[in-house]
Design a protein around this motif. Sequence first.
Motif, PDB file in Angstrom:
ATOM      1  N   PHE A 401       0.834  -1.209   0.000  1.00  0.00           N
ATOM      2  CA  PHE A 401       0.000   0.000   0.000  1.00  0.00           C
ATOM      3  C   PHE A 401       0.865   1.255   0.000  1.00  0.00           C
ATOM      4  O   PHE A 401       1.838   1.339   0.749  1.00  0.00           O
ATOM      5  N   ASP A 402       0.467   2.217  -0.803  1.00  0.00           N
ATOM      6  CA  ASP A 402       0.975   3.570  -0.620  1.00  0.00           C
ATOM      7  C   ASP A 402       0.275   4.106   0.633  1.00  0.00           C
ATOM      8  O   ASP A 402      -0.823   3.656   0.969  1.00  0.00           O
ATOM      9  N   LYS A 403       0.885   5.047   1.342  1.00  0.00           N
ATOM     10  CA  LYS A 403       0.252   5.567   2.566  1.00  0.00           C
ATOM     11  C   LYS A 403      -0.695   6.724   2.271  1.00  0.00           C
ATOM     12  O   LYS A 403      -1.903   6.627   2.491  1.00  0.00           O
ATOM     13  N   THR A 406      -4.218   6.641   0.457  1.00  0.00           N
ATOM     14  CA  THR A 406      -4.664   5.250   0.331  1.00  0.00           C
ATOM     15  C   THR A 406      -5.076   4.709   1.701  1.00  0.00           C
ATOM     16  O   THR A 406      -6.246   4.454   1.954  1.00  0.00           O
ATOM     17  N   THR A 551       6.025   4.413   1.979  1.00  0.00           N
ATOM     18  CA  THR A 551       5.750   5.846   2.032  1.00  0.00           C
ATOM     19  C   THR A 551       7.016   6.681   1.933  1.00  0.00           C
ATOM     20  O   THR A 551       8.099   6.236   2.314  1.00  0.00           O
ATOM     21  N   LYS A 579      10.387   2.853  -4.029  1.00  0.00           N
ATOM     22  CA  LYS A 579       9.161   2.036  -3.960  1.00  0.00           C
ATOM     23  C   LYS A 579       9.213   0.930  -5.011  1.00  0.00           C
ATOM     24  O   LYS A 579       8.876  -0.223  -4.737  1.00  0.00           O
ATOM     25  N   GLY A 596      -2.389   2.047  -4.959  1.00  0.00           N
ATOM     26  CA  GLY A 596      -2.108   3.464  -4.740  1.00  0.00           C
ATOM     27  C   GLY A 596      -3.200   4.304  -5.359  1.00  0.00           C
ATOM     28  O   GLY A 596      -4.235   3.777  -5.782  1.00  0.00           O
ATOM     29  N   ASP A 597      -2.972   5.624  -5.424  1.00  0.00           N
ATOM     30  CA  ASP A 597      -4.020   6.490  -5.956  1.00  0.00           C
ATOM     31  C   ASP A 597      -3.946   6.665  -7.467  1.00  0.00           C
ATOM     32  O   ASP A 597      -4.739   7.376  -8.059  1.00  0.00           O
ATOM     33  N   ASP A 601       1.776   7.138  -8.016  1.00  0.00           N
ATOM     34  CA  ASP A 601       2.295   5.790  -7.763  1.00  0.00           C
ATOM     35  C   ASP A 601       2.450   4.979  -9.043  1.00  0.00           C
ATOM     36  O   ASP A 601       2.635   3.762  -8.978  1.00  0.00           O
ATOM     37  N   ALA A 613      -5.516   0.629  -8.495  1.00  0.00           N
ATOM     38  CA  ALA A 613      -5.609   2.069  -8.229  1.00  0.00           C
ATOM     39  C   ALA A 613      -6.954   2.393  -7.615  1.00  0.00           C
ATOM     40  O   ALA A 613      -7.949   1.731  -7.889  1.00  0.00           O
TER      41      ALA A 613
END
Length: 707
Positions: A401-403, A406, A551, A579, A596-597, A601, A613
């Motif tokens: 996960f991206d922080k 997300t 992150t 990443k 991610g968003d 990302d 996404a």
Amino acid sequence: MNEYRIKGLSCAGCAQRIEEEIQQLEHGEDAKLSYNSGKLTVNPQVSITDVKKILKSDNAYIEKSSETNIGHEHSDHDHDGHDHSHTEGNAKMLKMLISSGVIYAAALLLDGVLDKQAVVLLYLIATIISGYTTFLRGLKNVFKLKFNIDTLMTIALVGAVSIGEWKEATLVAILFGLNELLEGYGMEKARRSMEALLQVAPKEALKMENGQEIIVPISSLQAGDLVKIKPGEKIPSDGIVSEGKSSVNEAAITGESLPVEKESGELVYGGSINNEGLLLVRIEKAYKDSSLAKILHLVQEAQETKTPTELFINKFAKYYTPLIMIVAALVILIPPLLFQGDWMTWLYQGLSVLIVGCPCALILSSPIAIVSGITRNARNGVLVKGGVFLEQLGKIDTLAFDKTGTLTKGEPHVAQLESYDEERFFLVAGAIEKSSSHPLAKAIMKEIDRRNIVTPEPDEIQTITGRGIKAMVDGQTYWLGNEKSIAHIAIPDSIQTRIEQLKEEGLTLVLVADERQVIGMFGIADEIREESRDVIAALHKIGIKSTVMLTGDHQKTAEKVASAVGVSEFYGNLLPEDKVKRIKELSVNHHVAMIGDGINDAPALASAQLGIAMGKGTDSAIETADIVLMQDHLGKLPEAVSVAKKVNRIIRFNIIVSLGLKVIALLLTIPGWLTLWIAILSDMGATIFVTLVSLTILIERQKHLGK
């Protein structure tokens, strides 16, 4: 390329055969026919008359509404969805099978009452009514030395009749016809479910032009057009509310059933439904570029891709059928030649083995499950771009996960504050930050507004790069920013200790000071999404072994968020390239998906085995990832993973059942117990079973986590 909707395809194997025959036509080498979606794409130069002849050989045909929309990229959802010809075709086939069944039953009852020729004539009539189409197709294939299901059935029918097994031959013809009918019904049910999903696209819009209301097709709408949406009507394309206030149902886009309040200046999506108020919407995108059009197109495209499992099954079936023919020949020849077996008995056994060679259930074990899984997720606002990605999602054991945006909302808020001169602290902070659009300034103003504090206008403001802001408020100079911005004063040990404590907690500090002292500080954090912890727990529960947070924030912030949401591992201070490196390291021993968003990302999403996404229909999210969560939260992710895992389980189970029943049937040849009707029932039973099991993906309702 021209696109057509094909109705009446009886089986996946038949669709493959038709595709090959169309490819033999002049200019037909690029033709593609998908059994899953019932869509044919051909070169415009191909003779449609010849294509129709080939389709007719399988009782298939081009849907009229798709003929009138040749060349439209979205032609398959431009029609009104009221074509009943396929239903009528099924009804006709059902009547034929019932007629055959009645005649067959009469022949059984009258056997011994009427003379033998009359009974044989009844069996022959019943066989012709239910099996003549299969027989003609198979006969054509025999002359072409093409060995598929129709060839096997034709040889078995001719063989059974030649040895006088009229009763068995008729039963085989009837059961095979019933098998084809049920197989067609199963796939049609999955397609109908998909088509119902595609009907959310509105067809017309009420356009405002020179104060007049004009009804226009949505395809004619352009950016800048003003449309009126009455209560209960669908919004024709993405746009901004110009006038009015209403709640809007965005389920078509996000899968969320709860309505969303909309007023002037807010974004609305095409395909969502205006509930009660009157809205005037300024169109931002032509329909073909709208979120809904992209979603519908991608959902349809998703049906076309073949998964590795499907490709393997098709390849296996290609060799399986000739292999069965060799086995059948050995069963007929070896016992009489080597063990003095009865020729007629072993010829009968060999014909039964031929029927076991029908790969119907095996070929069908995957497509209905895949289409059902894609449809089920799409209904829920989870866009899977292809069966291959659905299959991969079911194999994932690690989710990265991206922080920001997300697991967290991406909206900073004041988590802690210290005030050493409360009256001046809030007034000065508000005066300095009120005109700023910086995310940290917005968080501070939100806190000040919550306290209902009226702030003065600053006398002057000066930005100091990398430090913060210097301003004059009520004739006095103040500084607001990070620790560097207050370098001009000596900080007492007690305040320095508190600064260090807040930093240890992973907070971003904004300090306010005058010329002599610190008058207060804000500790700002990115707000964690309410559902994040429950989502992570649910993912672990359904078999995701490892959840990893990546992150760019410093390690202390990463640690705090990781602890709050319950991820297995976390890594902070990562640049975009770091990443990507982490994802590649994880991918060595694991099946990894990155979520991610979809905007910042992109490199990490692309480098993972599966990119997911989230972003409520943003263009970049739809284009970047393999799977898109059309909401602005993670609540639907566990169910999407669960559906994918169920699809994979069902496909494996279907393959085992399909092959298992055939192995059992083949083993019955050893003692000579295999009969023609047992052989056809083993294939028919497996086909019906895998169809029904696959359709459970559509009808099951699971609890999901939402906001």
